[in-house]
Design a protein around this motif. Structure first.
Motif, PDB file in Angstrom:
ATOM      1  N   MET A   1      57.821 -64.565 109.183  1.00  0.00           N
ATOM      2  CA  MET A   1      57.861 -63.291 108.540  1.00  0.00           C
ATOM      3  C   MET A   1      57.442 -63.471 107.087  1.00  0.00           C
ATOM      4  O   MET A   1      57.965 -64.338 106.410  1.00  0.00           O
ATOM      5  N   PRO A   2      56.515 -62.684 106.671  1.00  0.00           N
ATOM      6  CA  PRO A   2      56.042 -62.837 105.294  1.00  0.00           C
ATOM      7  C   PRO A   2      57.126 -62.433 104.311  1.00  0.00           C
ATOM      8  O   PRO A   2      57.948 -61.580 104.578  1.00  0.00           O
ATOM      9  N   ALA A   3      57.121 -63.047 103.191  1.00  0.00           N
ATOM     10  CA  ALA A   3      58.102 -62.737 102.157  1.00  0.00           C
ATOM     11  C   ALA A   3      57.848 -61.333 101.639  1.00  0.00           C
ATOM     12  O   ALA A   3      56.712 -60.935 101.432  1.00  0.00           O
ATOM     13  N   LEU A   4      58.942 -60.608 101.491  1.00  0.00           N
ATOM     14  CA  LEU A   4      58.832 -59.229 101.014  1.00  0.00           C
ATOM     15  C   LEU A   4      58.522 -59.233  99.529  1.00  0.00           C
ATOM     16  O   LEU A   4      59.014 -60.067  98.774  1.00  0.00           O
ATOM     17  N   ARG A   5      57.717 -58.294  99.197  1.00  0.00           N
ATOM     18  CA  ARG A   5      57.439 -58.171  97.771  1.00  0.00           C
ATOM     19  C   ARG A   5      58.678 -57.614  97.083  1.00  0.00           C
ATOM     20  O   ARG A   5      59.569 -57.040  97.712  1.00  0.00           O
ATOM     21  N   LYS A   6      58.700 -57.782  95.788  1.00  0.00           N
ATOM     22  CA  LYS A   6      59.871 -57.379  95.039  1.00  0.00           C
ATOM     23  C   LYS A   6      60.141 -55.887  95.217  1.00  0.00           C
ATOM     24  O   LYS A   6      61.289 -55.480  95.409  1.00  0.00           O
ATOM     25  N   SER A   7      59.169 -55.059  95.228  1.00  0.00           N
ATOM     26  CA  SER A   7      59.386 -53.626  95.372  1.00  0.00           C
ATOM     27  C   SER A   7      59.851 -53.307  96.798  1.00  0.00           C
ATOM     28  O   SER A   7      60.679 -52.430  97.005  1.00  0.00           O
ATOM     29  N   ALA A   8      59.332 -54.023  97.791  1.00  0.00           N
ATOM     30  CA  ALA A   8      59.760 -53.811  99.172  1.00  0.00           C
ATOM     31  C   ALA A   8      61.209 -54.271  99.336  1.00  0.00           C
ATOM     32  O   ALA A   8      62.020 -53.607  99.995  1.00  0.00           O
ATOM     33  N   ALA A   9      61.565 -55.401  98.741  1.00  0.00           N
ATOM     34  CA  ALA A   9      62.941 -55.909  98.809  1.00  0.00           C
ATOM     35  C   ALA A   9      63.872 -54.954  98.078  1.00  0.00           C
ATOM     36  O   ALA A   9      64.998 -54.679  98.529  1.00  0.00           O
ATOM     37  N   SER A  10      63.411 -54.413  96.998  1.00  0.00           N
ATOM     38  CA  SER A  10      64.225 -53.491  96.215  1.00  0.00           C
ATOM     39  C   SER A  10      64.466 -52.191  96.990  1.00  0.00           C
ATOM     40  O   SER A  10      65.574 -51.666  97.012  1.00  0.00           O
ATOM     41  N   SER A  11      63.431 -51.679  97.650  1.00  0.00           N
ATOM     42  CA  SER A  11      63.631 -50.448  98.412  1.00  0.00           C
ATOM     43  C   SER A  11      64.483 -50.689  99.646  1.00  0.00           C
ATOM     44  O   SER A  11      65.247 -49.816 100.055  1.00  0.00           O
ATOM     45  N   GLU A  12      64.398 -51.848 100.252  1.00  0.00           N
ATOM     46  CA  GLU A  12      65.264 -52.191 101.396  1.00  0.00           C
ATOM     47  C   GLU A  12      66.718 -52.263 100.944  1.00  0.00           C
ATOM     48  O   GLU A  12      67.615 -51.755 101.635  1.00  0.00           O
ATOM     49  N   ALA A  13      66.986 -52.853  99.808  1.00  0.00           N
ATOM     50  CA  ALA A  13      68.351 -52.936  99.278  1.00  0.00           C
ATOM     51  C   ALA A  13      68.877 -51.545  98.959  1.00  0.00           C
ATOM     52  O   ALA A  13      70.032 -51.219  99.233  1.00  0.00           O
ATOM     53  N   ARG A  14      68.021 -50.715  98.408  1.00  0.00           N
ATOM     54  CA  ARG A  14      68.430 -49.341  98.092  1.00  0.00           C
ATOM     55  C   ARG A  14      68.762 -48.570  99.359  1.00  0.00           C
ATOM     56  O   ARG A  14      69.751 -47.829  99.420  1.00  0.00           O
ATOM     57  N   ARG A  15      67.952 -48.747 100.407  1.00  0.00           N
ATOM     58  CA  ARG A  15      68.190 -48.079 101.696  1.00  0.00           C
ATOM     59  C   ARG A  15      69.538 -48.506 102.258  1.00  0.00           C
ATOM     60  O   ARG A  15      70.334 -47.676 102.710  1.00  0.00           O
ATOM     61  N   LYS A  16      69.818 -49.827 102.250  1.00  0.00           N
ATOM     62  CA  LYS A  16      71.105 -50.328 102.753  1.00  0.00           C
ATOM     63  C   LYS A  16      72.269 -49.786 101.923  1.00  0.00           C
ATOM     64  O   LYS A  16      73.308 -49.405 102.472  1.00  0.00           O
ATOM     65  N   ALA A  17      72.083 -49.725 100.621  1.00  0.00           N
ATOM     66  CA  ALA A  17      73.132 -49.201  99.738  1.00  0.00           C
ATOM     67  C   ALA A  17      73.400 -47.730 100.037  1.00  0.00           C
ATOM     68  O   ALA A  17      74.551 -47.279 100.076  1.00  0.00           O
ATOM     69  N   LEU A  18      72.332 -46.983 100.283  1.00  0.00           N
ATOM     70  CA  LEU A  18      72.496 -45.571 100.622  1.00  0.00           C
ATOM     71  C   LEU A  18      73.206 -45.390 101.970  1.00  0.00           C
ATOM     72  O   LEU A  18      74.042 -44.492 102.125  1.00  0.00           O
ATOM     73  N   GLU A  19      72.885 -46.239 102.956  1.00  0.00           N
ATOM     74  CA  GLU A  19      73.557 -46.179 104.259  1.00  0.00           C
ATOM     75  C   GLU A  19      75.056 -46.454 104.098  1.00  0.00           C
ATOM     76  O   GLU A  19      75.890 -45.760 104.667  1.00  0.00           O
ATOM     77  N   LYS A  20      75.361 -47.506 103.322  1.00  0.00           N
ATOM     78  CA  LYS A  20      76.770 -47.852 103.098  1.00  0.00           C
ATOM     79  C   LYS A  20      77.486 -46.720 102.361  1.00  0.00           C
ATOM     80  O   LYS A  20      78.624 -46.386 102.686  1.00  0.00           O
ATOM     81  N   ALA A  21      76.820 -46.136 101.384  1.00  0.00           N
ATOM     82  CA  ALA A  21      77.428 -45.035 100.640  1.00  0.00           C
ATOM     83  C   ALA A  21      77.663 -43.835 101.553  1.00  0.00           C
ATOM     84  O   ALA A  21      78.687 -43.155 101.468  1.00  0.00           O
ATOM     85  N   ALA A  22      76.701 -43.554 102.443  1.00  0.00           N
ATOM     86  CA  ALA A  22      76.848 -42.446 103.386  1.00  0.00           C
ATOM     87  C   ALA A  22      78.009 -42.716 104.336  1.00  0.00           C
ATOM     88  O   ALA A  22      78.815 -41.811 104.628  1.00  0.00           O
ATOM     89  N   ASP A  23      78.117 -43.961 104.840  1.00  0.00           N
ATOM     90  CA  ASP A  23      79.242 -44.323 105.713  1.00  0.00           C
ATOM     91  C   ASP A  23      80.571 -44.152 104.979  1.00  0.00           C
ATOM     92  O   ASP A  23      81.543 -43.621 105.519  1.00  0.00           O
ATOM     93  N   PHE A  24      80.603 -44.615 103.730  1.00  0.00           N
ATOM     94  CA  PHE A  24      81.811 -44.504 102.930  1.00  0.00           C
ATOM     95  C   PHE A  24      82.174 -43.033 102.708  1.00  0.00           C
ATOM     96  O   PHE A  24      83.339 -42.633 102.850  1.00  0.00           O
ATOM     97  N   ALA A  25      81.192 -42.200 102.405  1.00  0.00           N
ATOM     98  CA  ALA A  25      81.428 -40.776 102.168  1.00  0.00           C
ATOM     99  C   ALA A  25      81.937 -40.097 103.442  1.00  0.00           C
ATOM    100  O   ALA A  25      82.835 -39.248 103.396  1.00  0.00           O
ATOM    101  N   THR A  26      81.374 -40.483 104.595  1.00  0.00           N
ATOM    102  CA  THR A  26      81.811 -39.918 105.872  1.00  0.00           C
ATOM    103  C   THR A  26      83.269 -40.304 106.147  1.00  0.00           C
ATOM    104  O   THR A  26      84.089 -39.459 106.533  1.00  0.00           O
ATOM    105  N   ARG A  27      83.607 -41.575 105.961  1.00  0.00           N
ATOM    106  CA  ARG A  27      84.991 -42.030 106.162  1.00  0.00           C
ATOM    107  C   ARG A  27      85.932 -41.324 105.184  1.00  0.00           C
ATOM    108  O   ARG A  27      87.027 -40.909 105.545  1.00  0.00           O
ATOM    109  N   HIS A  28      85.474 -41.191 103.944  1.00  0.00           N
ATOM    110  CA  HIS A  28      86.284 -40.524 102.930  1.00  0.00           C
ATOM    111  C   HIS A  28      86.562 -39.071 103.338  1.00  0.00           C
ATOM    112  O   HIS A  28      87.698 -38.601 103.246  1.00  0.00           O
TER     113      HIS A  28
END
Length: 134
Positions: A1-28
């Motif tokens: 698998m090719p190494a993700l570029r910094k912007s691709a890695a950054s957007s993937e981290a943001r997506r995961k953070a948003l998913e976790k935040a959405a899960d947290f908001a739903t549980r809340h």
């Protein structure tokens, strides 16, 4: 698998953070809804308890009044029996009381309904029954 570029890695981290935040908001929100239901049920439970206690107090007051009226009727009946010139011992025997209990019954001293459902006459009636059985 090719190494993700910094912007691709950054957007993937943001997506995961948003998913976790959405899960947290739903549980809340779920916990908020459940706690709201809990407190509503608790308030209803207290209201039912207060209403029940009010009804109990009402019935108790009515019972005290009835007991007082019946006690007055007992006294009056016993006094009327004695007024027929029947000896107190005979009246007491007819009523299943001792002469002492009859005297206490017809005494002008007020007996209170606070003594409970077993007043002095009820106790003496039971004692007279026990004496008769002996």
């Amino acid at each position: 698998m090719p190494a993700l570029r910094k912007s691709a890695a950054s957007s993937e981290a943001r997506r995961k953070a948003l998913e976790k935040a959405a899960d947290f908001a739903t549980r809340h929100q779920t916990l908020l809804d459940l706690s709201e239901r809990y407190f509503e049920a608790e308030a209803q439970m207290h209201a039912v308890g207060e209403e029940t206690q009010r009804k109990i107090d009402e019935v108790h007051a009515k019972a005290k009044k009835i007991v007082a009226e019946l006690n007055a009727s007992l006294k009056q009946s016993a006094k009327e029996m004695i007024a027929t010139q029947e000896p107190k011992a005979n009246v007491a025997q007819r009523l299943g009381l001792t002469t002492a209990a009859l005297n206490r019954l017809i005494a002008d001293e007020k007996t209170t309904a606070d003594e409970g459902s077993t007043n002095a006459v009820g106790t003496e009636t039971e004692q007279a029954g026990q004496e008769a059985n002996e």
